[in-house]
Design a protein around this motif. Structure first.
Motif, PDB file in Angstrom:
ATOM      1  N   THR A  68      -4.089   3.920  -1.022  1.00 50.84           N
ATOM      2  CA  THR A  68      -3.065   2.977  -0.609  1.00 50.84           C
ATOM      3  C   THR A  68      -3.642   1.574  -0.611  1.00 50.84           C
ATOM      4  O   THR A  68      -4.642   1.317   0.055  1.00 50.84           O
ATOM      5  CB  THR A  68      -2.528   3.302   0.793  1.00 50.84           C
ATOM      6  N   ILE A  69      -3.009   0.691  -1.370  1.00 50.25           N
ATOM      7  CA  ILE A  69      -3.425  -0.710  -1.390  1.00 50.25           C
ATOM      8  C   ILE A  69      -2.520  -1.504  -0.469  1.00 50.25           C
ATOM      9  O   ILE A  69      -1.308  -1.242  -0.389  1.00 50.25           O
ATOM     10  CB  ILE A  69      -3.403  -1.286  -2.830  1.00 50.25           C
ATOM     11  N   SER A  70      -3.102  -2.445   0.241  1.00 44.98           N
ATOM     12  CA  SER A  70      -2.333  -3.313   1.134  1.00 44.98           C
ATOM     13  C   SER A  70      -3.021  -4.666   1.183  1.00 44.98           C
ATOM     14  O   SER A  70      -4.146  -4.809   0.709  1.00 44.98           O
ATOM     15  CB  SER A  70      -2.217  -2.704   2.535  1.00 44.98           C
ATOM     16  N   ARG A  71      -2.339  -5.657   1.744  1.00 43.86           N
ATOM     17  CA  ARG A  71      -2.954  -6.974   1.827  1.00 43.86           C
ATOM     18  C   ARG A  71      -2.459  -7.710   3.060  1.00 43.86           C
ATOM     19  O   ARG A  71      -1.362  -7.451   3.562  1.00 43.86           O
ATOM     20  CB  ARG A  71      -2.691  -7.799   0.566  1.00 43.86           C
ATOM     21  N   ASP A  72      -3.295  -8.630   3.513  1.00 48.78           N
ATOM     22  CA  ASP A  72      -2.960  -9.534   4.611  1.00 48.78           C
ATOM     23  C   ASP A  72      -2.983 -10.933   4.015  1.00 48.78           C
ATOM     24  O   ASP A  72      -4.056 -11.499   3.785  1.00 48.78           O
ATOM     25  CB  ASP A  72      -3.981  -9.385   5.747  1.00 48.78           C
ATOM     26  N   ASN A  73      -1.809 -11.479   3.732  1.00 45.09           N
ATOM     27  CA  ASN A  73      -1.743 -12.780   3.069  1.00 45.09           C
ATOM     28  C   ASN A  73      -2.347 -13.892   3.931  1.00 45.09           C
ATOM     29  O   ASN A  73      -2.935 -14.836   3.409  1.00 45.09           O
ATOM     30  CB  ASN A  73      -0.302 -13.119   2.713  1.00 45.09           C
ATOM     31  N   ALA A  74      -2.210 -13.787   5.228  1.00 42.24           N
ATOM     32  CA  ALA A  74      -2.746 -14.819   6.123  1.00 42.24           C
ATOM     33  C   ALA A  74      -4.269 -14.870   6.053  1.00 42.24           C
ATOM     34  O   ALA A  74      -4.875 -15.917   6.282  1.00 42.24           O
ATOM     35  CB  ALA A  74      -2.291 -14.564   7.545  1.00 42.24           C
ATOM     36  N   LYS A  75      -4.879 -13.723   5.753  1.00 42.06           N
ATOM     37  CA  LYS A  75      -6.341 -13.639   5.682  1.00 42.06           C
ATOM     38  C   LYS A  75      -6.854 -13.627   4.245  1.00 42.06           C
ATOM     39  O   LYS A  75      -8.056 -13.504   4.023  1.00 42.06           O
ATOM     40  CB  LYS A  75      -6.829 -12.389   6.409  1.00 42.06           C
ATOM     41  N   ASN A  76      -5.945 -13.728   3.277  1.00 41.09           N
ATOM     42  CA  ASN A  76      -6.343 -13.643   1.860  1.00 41.09           C
ATOM     43  C   ASN A  76      -7.214 -12.413   1.611  1.00 41.09           C
ATOM     44  O   ASN A  76      -8.236 -12.480   0.920  1.00 41.09           O
ATOM     45  CB  ASN A  76      -7.083 -14.910   1.415  1.00 41.09           C
ATOM     46  N   THR A  77      -6.805 -11.305   2.170  1.00 39.64           N
ATOM     47  CA  THR A  77      -7.600 -10.080   2.116  1.00 39.64           C
ATOM     48  C   THR A  77      -6.758  -8.928   1.584  1.00 39.64           C
ATOM     49  O   THR A  77      -5.590  -8.787   1.941  1.00 39.64           O
ATOM     50  CB  THR A  77      -8.142  -9.729   3.506  1.00 39.64           C
ATOM     51  N   VAL A  78      -7.387  -8.125   0.736  1.00 42.42           N
ATOM     52  CA  VAL A  78      -6.754  -6.928   0.211  1.00 42.42           C
ATOM     53  C   VAL A  78      -7.581  -5.725   0.646  1.00 42.42           C
ATOM     54  O   VAL A  78      -8.802  -5.823   0.789  1.00 42.42           O
ATOM     55  CB  VAL A  78      -6.626  -6.992  -1.325  1.00 42.42           C
ATOM     56  N   TYR A  79      -6.892  -4.621   0.876  1.00 46.40           N
ATOM     57  CA  TYR A  79      -7.537  -3.394   1.339  1.00 46.40           C
ATOM     58  C   TYR A  79      -7.211  -2.251   0.380  1.00 46.40           C
ATOM     59  O   TYR A  79      -6.184  -2.251  -0.299  1.00 46.40           O
ATOM     60  CB  TYR A  79      -7.043  -3.015   2.739  1.00 46.40           C
ATOM     61  N   LEU A  80      -8.101  -1.270   0.367  1.00 52.59           N
ATOM     62  CA  LEU A  80      -7.836  -0.042  -0.360  1.00 52.59           C
ATOM     63  C   LEU A  80      -8.228   1.117   0.540  1.00 52.59           C
ATOM     64  O   LEU A  80      -9.409   1.332   0.804  1.00 52.59           O
ATOM     65  CB  LEU A  80      -8.611   0.022  -1.675  1.00 52.59           C
ATOM     66  N   GLN A  81      -7.234   1.822   1.041  1.00 49.59           N
ATOM     67  CA  GLN A  81      -7.472   3.017   1.831  1.00 49.59           C
ATOM     68  C   GLN A  81      -7.546   4.197   0.888  1.00 49.59           C
ATOM     69  O   GLN A  81      -6.598   4.462   0.138  1.00 49.59           O
ATOM     70  CB  GLN A  81      -6.346   3.221   2.850  1.00 49.59           C
ATOM     71  N   MET A  82      -8.671   4.891   0.915  1.00 45.31           N
ATOM     72  CA  MET A  82      -8.897   6.019   0.011  1.00 45.31           C
ATOM     73  C   MET A  82      -9.072   7.281   0.834  1.00 45.31           C
ATOM     74  O   MET A  82      -9.996   7.376   1.652  1.00 45.31           O
ATOM     75  CB  MET A  82     -10.144   5.768  -0.844  1.00 45.31           C
ATOM     76  N   ASN A  83      -8.180   8.237   0.639  1.00 43.78           N
ATOM     77  CA  ASN A  83      -8.209   9.504   1.365  1.00 43.78           C
ATOM     78  C   ASN A  83      -8.474  10.657   0.412  1.00 43.78           C
ATOM     79  O   ASN A  83      -8.277  10.541  -0.802  1.00 43.78           O
ATOM     80  CB  ASN A  83      -6.882   9.722   2.088  1.00 43.78           C
ATOM     81  N   ASN A  84      -8.915  11.760   0.976  1.00 44.76           N
ATOM     82  CA  ASN A  84      -9.183  12.970   0.190  1.00 44.76           C
ATOM     83  C   ASN A  84     -10.028  12.646  -1.039  1.00 44.76           C
ATOM     84  O   ASN A  84      -9.691  13.011  -2.173  1.00 44.76           O
ATOM     85  CB  ASN A  84      -7.872  13.633  -0.225  1.00 44.76           C
ATOM     86  N   LEU A  85     -11.126  11.961  -0.800  1.00 42.43           N
ATOM     87  CA  LEU A  85     -11.975  11.518  -1.908  1.00 42.43           C
ATOM     88  C   LEU A  85     -12.589  12.695  -2.644  1.00 42.43           C
ATOM     89  O   LEU A  85     -12.914  13.737  -2.049  1.00 42.43           O
ATOM     90  CB  LEU A  85     -13.062  10.581  -1.386  1.00 42.43           C
ATOM     91  N   LYS A  86     -12.736  12.514  -3.952  1.00 42.80           N
ATOM     92  CA  LYS A  86     -13.291  13.528  -4.835  1.00 42.80           C
ATOM     93  C   LYS A  86     -14.541  12.975  -5.505  1.00 42.80           C
ATOM     94  O   LYS A  86     -14.722  11.754  -5.581  1.00 42.80           O
ATOM     95  CB  LYS A  86     -12.251  13.921  -5.882  1.00 42.80           C
ATOM     96  N   SER A  87     -15.359  13.857  -6.031  1.00 39.03           N
ATOM     97  CA  SER A  87     -16.598  13.405  -6.670  1.00 39.03           C
ATOM     98  C   SER A  87     -16.306  12.465  -7.842  1.00 39.03           C
ATOM     99  O   SER A  87     -17.078  11.542  -8.102  1.00 39.03           O
ATOM    100  CB  SER A  87     -17.415  14.609  -7.139  1.00 39.03           C
ATOM    101  N   GLU A  88     -15.176  12.674  -8.495  1.00 36.87           N
ATOM    102  CA  GLU A  88     -14.833  11.810  -9.638  1.00 36.87           C
ATOM    103  C   GLU A  88     -14.401  10.412  -9.220  1.00 36.87           C
ATOM    104  O   GLU A  88     -14.184   9.552 -10.064  1.00 36.87           O
ATOM    105  CB  GLU A  88     -13.750  12.447 -10.511  1.00 36.87           C
ATOM    106  N   ASP A  89     -14.269  10.186  -7.916  1.00 36.51           N
ATOM    107  CA  ASP A  89     -13.975   8.835  -7.419  1.00 36.51           C
ATOM    108  C   ASP A  89     -15.241   8.003  -7.283  1.00 36.51           C
ATOM    109  O   ASP A  89     -15.163   6.801  -6.976  1.00 36.51           O
ATOM    110  CB  ASP A  89     -13.275   8.906  -6.063  1.00 36.51           C
ATOM    111  N   THR A  90     -16.398   8.613  -7.491  1.00 36.17           N
ATOM    112  CA  THR A  90     -17.660   7.883  -7.407  1.00 36.17           C
ATOM    113  C   THR A  90     -17.702   6.787  -8.461  1.00 36.17           C
ATOM    114  O   THR A  90     -17.513   7.042  -9.646  1.00 36.17           O
ATOM    115  CB  THR A  90     -18.843   8.842  -7.604  1.00 36.17           C
TER     116      THR A  90
END
Length: 122
Positions: A68-90
């Motif tokens: 899930t990607i999200s952002r806080d425009n006031a902080k000029n910051t973007v986030y990436l929440q990564m769940n159920n990670l797999k080895s191929e996400d390395t």
């Protein structure tokens, strides 16, 4: 000039979660879009997800439902929440932004962060 600083990477077991952050600073009038890319060893850099200033999101197919990607425009910051990670996400995960540096700017500039390593052990 714009600087992008990523954080939140690390080593996690398969099935675990991580939250990446990317903060932009510098000559910024408006950030039109922000995104995350990744590059695994021996592979080309690929898109993971993007988000516009209005909050519209787009994902590469394999990540739908897990990231899930999200952002806080006031902080000029973007986030990436990564769940159920797999080895191929390395991979090294890179932040990218599309910026108008000044109010009078007519050309959008793009910048990359230095990357943050995500390693998923099986």
């Amino acid at each position: 000039q714009v600087q992008l600083v990523e954080s939140g990477g690390g080593l996690v077991q398969a099935g675990g979660s991580l939250r990446l952050s990317c903060a932009a600073s510098g000559s910024i009038f408006r950030i039109n879009a922000m995104g995350w890319y990744r590059q695994a060893p021996g592979k080309q850099r690929e898109l993971v997800a993007t988000i516009t200033s209005g909050g519209s999101t787009s994902y590469a197919d394999p990540e739908k439902g897990r990231f899930t990607i999200s952002r806080d425009n006031a902080k000029n910051t973007v986030y990436l929440q990564m769940n159920n990670l797999k080895s191929e996400d390395t991979a090294v995960y890179y932040c990218r932004s599309w910026v108008l540096p000044f109010r009078s700017s007519s050309v959008e500039l793009t910048y990359w962060g230095q990357g943050t390593q995500v390693a998923v052990s099986s």
